[in-house]
Design a protein around this motif. Structure first.
Motif, mmCIF file in Angstrom:
data_model
loop_
_atom_site.group_PDB
_atom_site.id
_atom_site.type_symbol
_atom_site.label_atom_id
_atom_site.label_comp_id
_atom_site.label_asym_id
_atom_site.label_seq_id
_atom_site.Cartn_x
_atom_site.Cartn_y
_atom_site.Cartn_z
ATOM 1 N N GLU A 192 88.995 19.722 55.463
ATOM 2 C CA GLU A 192 87.555 19.916 55.314
ATOM 3 C C GLU A 192 87.065 19.161 54.072
ATOM 4 O OE1 GLU A 192 87.298 24.222 55.006
ATOM 5 O OE2 GLU A 192 88.634 24.229 53.287
ATOM 6 N N PRO A 193 87.275 17.833 54.043
ATOM 7 C CA PRO A 193 86.981 17.074 52.826
ATOM 8 C C PRO A 193 85.523 17.134 52.392
ATOM 9 C CG PRO A 193 87.409 15.596 54.655
ATOM 10 C CD PRO A 193 87.759 16.971 55.121
ATOM 11 N N GLN A 194 84.615 17.272 53.351
ATOM 12 C CA GLN A 194 83.211 17.381 52.975
ATOM 13 C C GLN A 194 82.971 18.615 52.101
ATOM 14 O OE1 GLN A 194 84.413 17.590 56.065
ATOM 15 N NE2 GLN A 194 83.513 19.335 57.125
ATOM 16 N N ASN A 195 83.738 19.676 52.318
ATOM 17 C CA ASN A 195 83.599 20.866 51.477
ATOM 18 C C ASN A 195 84.102 20.594 50.061
ATOM 19 O OD1 ASN A 195 82.515 22.238 53.620
ATOM 20 N ND2 ASN A 195 84.386 23.338 54.132
ATOM 21 N N GLY A 196 85.160 19.795 49.941
ATOM 22 C CA GLY A 196 85.640 19.415 48.617
ATOM 23 C C GLY A 196 84.587 18.626 47.861
ATOM 24 N N ILE A 197 83.966 17.669 48.543
ATOM 25 C CA ILE A 197 82.916 16.867 47.908
ATOM 26 C C ILE A 197 81.720 17.735 47.560
ATOM 27 C CG2 ILE A 197 81.239 15.013 48.333
ATOM 28 C CD1 ILE A 197 83.522 13.486 49.715
ATOM 29 N N LYS A 198 81.398 18.661 48.434
ATOM 30 C CA LYS A 198 80.277 19.576 48.164
ATOM 31 C C LYS A 198 80.548 20.401 46.899
ATOM 32 C CE LYS A 198 77.568 23.236 50.303
ATOM 33 N NZ LYS A 198 77.462 24.144 51.446
ATOM 34 N N ILE A 199 81.771 20.879 46.744
ATOM 35 C CA ILE A 199 82.130 21.652 45.538
ATOM 36 C C ILE A 199 82.009 20.774 44.297
ATOM 37 C CG2 ILE A 199 84.051 22.775 44.321
ATOM 38 C CD1 ILE A 199 84.951 23.807 47.137
ATOM 39 N N LEU A 200 82.498 19.538 44.378
ATOM 40 C CA LEU A 200 82.372 18.628 43.239
ATOM 41 C C LEU A 200 80.904 18.433 42.879
ATOM 42 C CD1 LEU A 200 85.041 15.943 44.227
ATOM 43 C CD2 LEU A 200 85.209 17.576 42.329
ATOM 44 N N GLY A 201 80.069 18.256 43.887
ATOM 45 C CA GLY A 201 78.636 18.073 43.654
ATOM 46 C C GLY A 201 77.986 19.315 43.064
ATOM 47 N N GLU A 202 78.321 20.485 43.605
ATOM 48 C CA GLU A 202 77.753 21.733 43.079
ATOM 49 C C GLU A 202 78.155 21.953 41.625
ATOM 50 O OE1 GLU A 202 77.714 24.161 47.337
ATOM 51 O OE2 GLU A 202 79.255 24.616 45.843
ATOM 52 N N ARG A 203 79.403 21.653 41.308
ATOM 53 C CA ARG A 203 79.880 21.835 39.930
ATOM 54 C C ARG A 203 79.281 20.815 38.971
ATOM 55 N NH1 ARG A 203 84.404 25.366 39.503
ATOM 56 N NH2 ARG A 203 84.032 26.844 41.184
ATOM 57 N N SER A 204 78.804 19.692 39.522
ATOM 58 C CA SER A 204 78.276 18.641 38.648
ATOM 59 C C SER A 204 76.967 19.042 37.969
ATOM 60 C CB SER A 204 78.106 17.321 39.410
ATOM 61 O OG SER A 204 77.013 17.392 40.298
ATOM 62 N N VAL A 205 76.321 20.096 38.442
ATOM 63 C CA VAL A 205 75.089 20.552 37.784
ATOM 64 C C VAL A 205 75.378 21.569 36.681
ATOM 65 C CG1 VAL A 205 73.664 20.066 39.804
ATOM 66 C CG2 VAL A 205 74.639 22.351 39.509
ATOM 67 N N GLU A 206 76.655 21.904 36.505
ATOM 68 C CA GLU A 206 77.071 22.835 35.457
ATOM 69 C C GLU A 206 77.741 22.044 34.333
ATOM 70 O OE1 GLU A 206 79.847 25.401 37.436
ATOM 71 O OE2 GLU A 206 78.412 25.952 38.981
ATOM 72 N N GLY A 207 77.855 22.647 33.179
ATOM 73 C CA GLY A 207 78.619 22.035 32.096
ATOM 74 C C GLY A 207 77.839 20.981 31.333
ATOM 75 N N SER A 208 78.569 20.279 30.489
ATOM 76 C CA SER A 208 77.984 19.257 29.621
ATOM 77 C C SER A 208 77.612 18.019 30.430
ATOM 78 C CB SER A 208 78.982 18.884 28.525
ATOM 79 O OG SER A 208 80.022 18.096 29.074
ATOM 80 N N PRO A 209 76.786 17.133 29.871
ATOM 81 C CA PRO A 209 76.471 15.883 30.579
ATOM 82 C C PRO A 209 77.714 15.051 30.898
ATOM 83 C CG PRO A 209 74.919 16.224 28.776
ATOM 84 C CD PRO A 209 75.978 17.299 28.653
ATOM 85 N N ILE A 210 78.689 15.023 30.009
ATOM 86 C CA ILE A 210 79.919 14.264 30.272
ATOM 87 C C ILE A 210 80.684 14.880 31.438
ATOM 88 C CG2 ILE A 210 82.202 13.681 29.335
ATOM 89 C CD1 ILE A 210 80.822 13.342 26.609
ATOM 90 N N GLN A 211 80.810 16.212 31.447
ATOM 91 C CA GLN A 211 81.511 16.879 32.540
ATOM 92 C C GLN A 211 80.786 16.644 33.863
ATOM 93 O OE1 GLN A 211 81.493 20.806 30.763
ATOM 94 N NE2 GLN A 211 83.694 20.670 30.326
ATOM 95 N N SER A 212 79.462 16.736 33.847
ATOM 96 C CA SER A 212 78.678 16.517 35.064
ATOM 97 C C SER A 212 78.884 15.102 35.600
ATOM 98 C CB SER A 212 77.187 16.757 34.781
ATOM 99 O OG SER A 212 76.976 18.110 34.460
ATOM 100 N N GLU A 213 78.881 14.135 34.704
ATOM 101 C CA GLU A 213 79.090 12.743 35.122
ATOM 102 C C GLU A 213 80.492 12.551 35.713
ATOM 103 O OE1 GLU A 213 78.577 8.750 35.971
ATOM 104 O OE2 GLU A 213 77.132 10.365 35.686
#
Length: 195
Positions: free
Chosen positions: A141-162
């Motif tokens: 279910e790779p699309q779910n993995g990418i979705k999780i990466l995207g959802e997490r990218s709005v959390e944390g520091s700007p460097i972590q998000s990038e």
């Protein structure tokens, strides 16, 4: 119960060479503890590879955290490989970096540590191998993995998000043809179409 650091390095190395019985998880973890603190040029690469491989499907928080520290450990070639024979299969991330395969065998319990490696590791190699391993855990279910990466990218520091956004883009490489459209949609923040 013996402390994990109580095994001397020599005994840990001997474990890899001539142990008549299977090594315990404690002994394998001891080898990895010893190796993590040893300069790379002084490490017993074959022994570390042995310990990493023997931990497959033996999940623990401690093993996961140690293996994250080995995501940039490249398995040394054996004598036959140096002579041009490939007994371990063609070159691949999993074949070259054994911690990726063992972390994959842990499955979803390793996801949080892999996400932390993507966001916090200073090495781009560790980030790439963490992303690869993360996506292999989500291979069905790779699309779910990418979705999780995207959802997490709005959390944390700007460097972590990038770093997470970059990981989501790189993760498209490991989606496979049958999932590519769904992965691209997930990477773009769109909902994948129902089949």
């Amino acid at each position: 119960h013996r402390d994990l650091h109580s095994f001397p390095t020599r005994r840990s190395s001997d474990l890899c060479r001539s142990s008549p019985q299977p090594a315990s998880a404690e002994q394998l973890l001891s080898v990895l503890h010893d190796g993590i603190d040893t300069p790379p040029q002084e490490r017993d690469g074959a022994c570390i590879t042995f310990a990493i491989k023997q931990l497959e499907n033996k999940y623990s928080d401690e093993a996961t955290m140690l293996l994250i520290g080995y995501l940039d450990f490249e398995r040394p070639l054996d004598d036959a490989e140096k002579a041009g024979f490939m007994f371990h299969g063609p070159p691949s991330i999993e074949n070259s970096y054994p911690a990726t395969g063992t972390l994959m065998s842990f499955g979803k319990p390793a996801v949080a540590a892999l996400l932390a490696a993507i966001t916090d590791a200073s090495s781009t190699l560790v980030q790439r191998n963490a992303t690869y391993t993360f996506m292999q855990i989500f291979r069905d279910e790779p699309q779910n993995g990418i979705k999780i990466l995207g959802e997490r990218s709005v959390e944390g520091s700007p460097i972590q998000s990038e770093r997470l956004r970059v990981a989501a883009q790189e993760a498209l490489r490991w989606c496979g043809r049958s999932h590519l459209d769904a992965c691209k949609s997930a990477e773009n923040g769109l909902q994948p179409k129902d089949n």
